[in-house]
Write a protein that holds these residues in place. Structure first.
Motif, PDB file in Angstrom:
ATOM      1  N   SER A 143      36.899  31.112  43.877  1.00 31.99           N
ATOM      2  CA  SER A 143      37.145  29.764  43.365  1.00 31.99           C
ATOM      3  C   SER A 143      35.837  29.137  42.882  1.00 31.99           C
ATOM      4  N   PRO A 144      35.852  28.491  41.714  1.00 31.96           N
ATOM      5  CA  PRO A 144      34.656  27.760  41.269  1.00 31.96           C
ATOM      6  C   PRO A 144      34.530  26.399  41.950  1.00 31.96           C
ATOM      7  N   ASP A 145      35.505  26.049  42.801  1.00 31.40           N
ATOM      8  CA  ASP A 145      35.525  24.754  43.477  1.00 31.40           C
ATOM      9  C   ASP A 145      35.423  24.972  44.986  1.00 31.40           C
ATOM     10  N   VAL A 146      34.272  24.603  45.573  1.00 30.11           N
ATOM     11  CA  VAL A 146      34.070  24.840  47.010  1.00 30.11           C
ATOM     12  C   VAL A 146      35.075  24.070  47.864  1.00 30.11           C
ATOM     13  N   ASN A 147      35.642  23.002  47.306  1.00 25.02           N
ATOM     14  CA  ASN A 147      36.612  22.194  48.052  1.00 25.02           C
ATOM     15  C   ASN A 147      38.041  22.728  47.944  1.00 25.02           C
ATOM     16  N   ASP A 148      38.217  23.759  47.112  1.00 23.07           N
ATOM     17  CA  ASP A 148      39.561  24.331  46.922  1.00 23.07           C
ATOM     18  C   ASP A 148      39.443  25.849  46.808  1.00 23.07           C
ATOM     19  N   PRO A 149      39.309  26.534  47.944  1.00 21.09           N
ATOM     20  CA  PRO A 149      39.062  27.983  47.934  1.00 21.09           C
ATOM     21  C   PRO A 149      40.152  28.804  47.248  1.00 21.09           C
ATOM     22  N   GLY A 150      41.346  28.265  47.163  1.00 24.05           N
ATOM     23  CA  GLY A 150      42.440  29.014  46.548  1.00 24.05           C
ATOM     24  C   GLY A 150      42.535  28.855  45.044  1.00 24.05           C
ATOM     25  N   TYR A 151      41.717  27.962  44.485  1.00 20.75           N
ATOM     26  CA  TYR A 151      41.790  27.692  43.048  1.00 20.75           C
ATOM     27  C   TYR A 151      41.138  28.813  42.241  1.00 20.75           C
ATOM     28  N   ARG A 152      41.740  29.160  41.117  1.00 23.61           N
ATOM     29  CA  ARG A 152      41.149  30.109  40.169  1.00 23.61           C
ATOM     30  C   ARG A 152      41.190  29.498  38.774  1.00 23.61           C
ATOM     31  N   ASN A 153      40.133  29.711  37.990  1.00 23.86           N
ATOM     32  CA  ASN A 153      40.123  29.191  36.616  1.00 23.86           C
ATOM     33  C   ASN A 153      40.452  30.277  35.597  1.00 23.86           C
ATOM     34  N   ILE A 154      40.897  31.438  36.087  1.00 25.79           N
ATOM     35  CA  ILE A 154      41.345  32.534  35.212  1.00 25.79           C
ATOM     36  C   ILE A 154      42.348  33.365  36.002  1.00 25.79           C
ATOM     37  N   SER A 155      43.300  33.952  35.288  1.00 30.66           N
ATOM     38  CA  SER A 155      44.271  34.830  35.945  1.00 30.66           C
ATOM     39  C   SER A 155      44.065  36.267  35.490  1.00 30.66           C
ATOM     40  N   PHE A 156      44.604  37.191  36.252  1.00 30.92           N
ATOM     41  CA  PHE A 156      44.523  38.606  35.900  1.00 30.92           C
ATOM     42  C   PHE A 156      45.140  38.845  34.524  1.00 30.92           C
ATOM     43  N   ASP A 157      46.299  38.257  34.275  1.00 29.62           N
ATOM     44  CA  ASP A 157      46.986  38.469  32.993  1.00 29.62           C
ATOM     45  C   ASP A 157      46.187  37.899  31.818  1.00 29.62           C
ATOM     46  N   GLU A 158      45.515  36.770  32.053  1.00 28.27           N
ATOM     47  CA  GLU A 158      44.677  36.200  30.989  1.00 28.27           C
ATOM     48  C   GLU A 158      43.498  37.118  30.677  1.00 28.27           C
ATOM     49  N   LEU A 159      42.915  37.714  31.708  1.00 35.27           N
ATOM     50  CA  LEU A 159      41.828  38.671  31.502  1.00 35.27           C
ATOM     51  C   LEU A 159      42.318  39.891  30.729  1.00 35.27           C
ATOM     52  N   VAL A 160      43.479  40.405  31.113  1.00 33.30           N
ATOM     53  CA  VAL A 160      44.037  41.582  30.424  1.00 33.30           C
ATOM     54  C   VAL A 160      44.247  41.283  28.943  1.00 33.30           C
ATOM     55  N   SER A 161      44.810  40.135  28.649  1.00 35.17           N
ATOM     56  CA  SER A 161      45.062  39.756  27.257  1.00 35.17           C
ATOM     57  C   SER A 161      43.763  39.642  26.470  1.00 35.17           C
ATOM     58  N   SER A 162      42.765  39.012  27.077  1.00 33.65           N
ATOM     59  CA  SER A 162      41.476  38.836  26.409  1.00 33.65           C
ATOM     60  C   SER A 162      40.784  40.177  26.180  1.00 33.65           C
ATOM     61  N   TYR A 163      40.796  41.032  27.190  1.00 34.72           N
ATOM     62  CA  TYR A 163      40.176  42.353  27.045  1.00 34.72           C
ATOM     63  C   TYR A 163      40.904  43.194  25.996  1.00 34.72           C
ATOM     64  N   THR A 164      42.224  43.088  25.950  1.00 37.36           N
ATOM     65  CA  THR A 164      42.995  43.899  25.000  1.00 37.36           C
ATOM     66  C   THR A 164      42.594  43.587  23.563  1.00 37.36           C
ATOM     67  N   GLU A 165      42.388  42.308  23.272  1.00 38.11           N
ATOM     68  CA  GLU A 165      41.956  41.909  21.930  1.00 38.11           C
ATOM     69  C   GLU A 165      40.600  42.522  21.588  1.00 38.11           C
ATOM     70  N   ALA A 166      39.680  42.487  22.552  1.00 38.06           N
ATOM     71  CA  ALA A 166      38.352  43.064  22.323  1.00 38.06           C
ATOM     72  C   ALA A 166      38.437  44.581  22.149  1.00 38.06           C
ATOM     73  N   ILE A 167      39.234  45.239  22.987  1.00 41.98           N
ATOM     74  CA  ILE A 167      39.405  46.694  22.906  1.00 41.98           C
ATOM     75  C   ILE A 167      39.927  47.094  21.530  1.00 41.98           C
ATOM     76  N   ASP A 168      40.908  46.353  21.046  1.00 40.64           N
ATOM     77  CA  ASP A 168      41.500  46.668  19.740  1.00 40.64           C
ATOM     78  C   ASP A 168      40.439  46.606  18.637  1.00 40.64           C
ATOM     79  N   GLY A 169      39.557  45.616  18.709  1.00 37.27           N
ATOM     80  CA  GLY A 169      38.486  45.507  17.723  1.00 37.27           C
ATOM     81  C   GLY A 169      37.479  46.636  17.830  1.00 37.27           C
ATOM     82  N   LEU A 170      37.100  46.986  19.064  1.00 38.45           N
ATOM     83  CA  LEU A 170      36.129  48.070  19.274  1.00 38.45           C
ATOM     84  C   LEU A 170      36.673  49.407  18.784  1.00 38.45           C
TER      85      LEU A 170
END
Length: 329
Positions: A143-170
């Protein structure tokens, strides 16, 4: 095993391959200003873009190509694309998410053309384009927020989508392999590996590219930022069927040495290392001389610990030439 995977495997069974060195270090030598980053195309861009090094493949390919060529001249077998931050997640800082695919295509094409020219000049020493997938500037595990340990500012699926776009270009730009590097969060890396595997599963007509995986031990605790030891990091990603596992960044060759040995002990495949030129000094520079880095790397080679070796932050073509000389034969 694919053609490129087989070729790289054959080479790695006969000698140590040389990876290139730092990109940011070399870009700093050019003392580029805001106008250099913008070029004419982005002269009116609403955000400051100085420091967006990945953008330079579009606005100053002469600078980036010159750096790649300097590493080829120094003896590098594998050249990394200038795409460390070329994902929609990282480019959001500049409002340039829409340029990600183009950046990755251009970066891979730039390296590929230079590698093909060098290989044509000396077919006995083939050169390879490594499409770089950086860690992004988000972490899926903390978590980027010390007051909220369960918070995430990115999800696994968002990472997969972002990486897929980069992979396609490479892939479109002609990359010979994909390098998932500077991994501080193994869950981010799992997203990158999943994106790679799914990308090729859905495109059986394409040759499946070899993968290199390189983690980062963030300090002398011997752990990644998300708390894993070298062995745990390897075991978490060993399903990836990677050509190599390794370590890069954060530490110089002296402090990285025990973790290189550990990776060599646990890895079933080839081992890669690209260390920094020591720890940064008070001014943020790096002081380890090429000859000193060469000596450290030679000891790794004599101990049988490494198969692929290059440099990360602070390293230059001079460092890579010294490393290449140190491990020759």
């Amino acid at each position: 095993m694919t053609t490129r995977h087989a070729l790289l495997t054959d080479l790695l069974q006969s000698r140590i391959l040389i990876l290139d060195g730092g990109m940011g270090t070399m870009i700093q030598r050019h003392q580029l200003q805001e106008a250099d980053y913008r070029g004419s195309r982005f002269a009116g861009w609403p955000h400051d873009v100085k420091g967006n090094n990945d953008l330079l493949v579009l606005t100053r390919p002469d600078v980036i190509g010159g750096i790649h060529q300097a590493y080829l001249d120094a003896g590098a077998d594998i050249i990394e694309t200038n795409t460390f931050n070329a994902t929609s997640i990282a480019m959001a800082d500049y409002g340039m998410e829409g340029l990600v695919h183009e950046m990755n295509v251009a970066a891979a094409r730039l390296v590929k053309e230079l590698c093909e020219a060098e290989t044509a000049r000396n077919p006995a020493k083939p050169r390879f384009c490594a499409g770089v997938l950086g860690p992004t500037n988000r972490t899926c595990s903390i978590s980027p927020d010390v007051n909220d340990p369960g918070y995430r500012n990115i999800s696994f699926d968002e990472l997969v989508s972002s990486y897929t776009e980069a992979i396609d270009g490479l892939v479109a730009g002609g990359a010979d392999l994909l390098l998932v590097e500077t991994i501080f969060d193994t869950l981010n890396a799992k997203a990158a590996v999943f994106a790679i595997q799914r990308y090729f599963d859905l495109r059986p007509e394409l040759e499946r590219l070899p993968i290199m995986i390189s983690g980062t031990i963030t300090d002398q605790s011997g752990r990644t930022l998300t708390g894993q030891t070298t062995e745990a990091f390897y075991n978490s990603l060993s399903h990836a069927d990677a050509l190599s596992f390794g370590l890069n960044c954060a530490l110089g060759p002296d402090l990285l040495r025990p973790y290189v040995e550990e990776m060599s002990r646990v890895s079933a495949g080839f081992v890669s290392v690209h260390a920094n030129a020591g720890l940064p000094n008070a001014f943020g520079g790096y002081d380890l001389a090429p000859a000193d880095m060469g000596r450290a790397v030679r000891e790794w080679a004599e101990a049988g610990l490494i198969n692929i070796v290059g440099g990360c932050c602070g390293t230059t073509p001079e460092h890579i030439a010294a490393i290449a000389e140190a491990v020759a034969g």
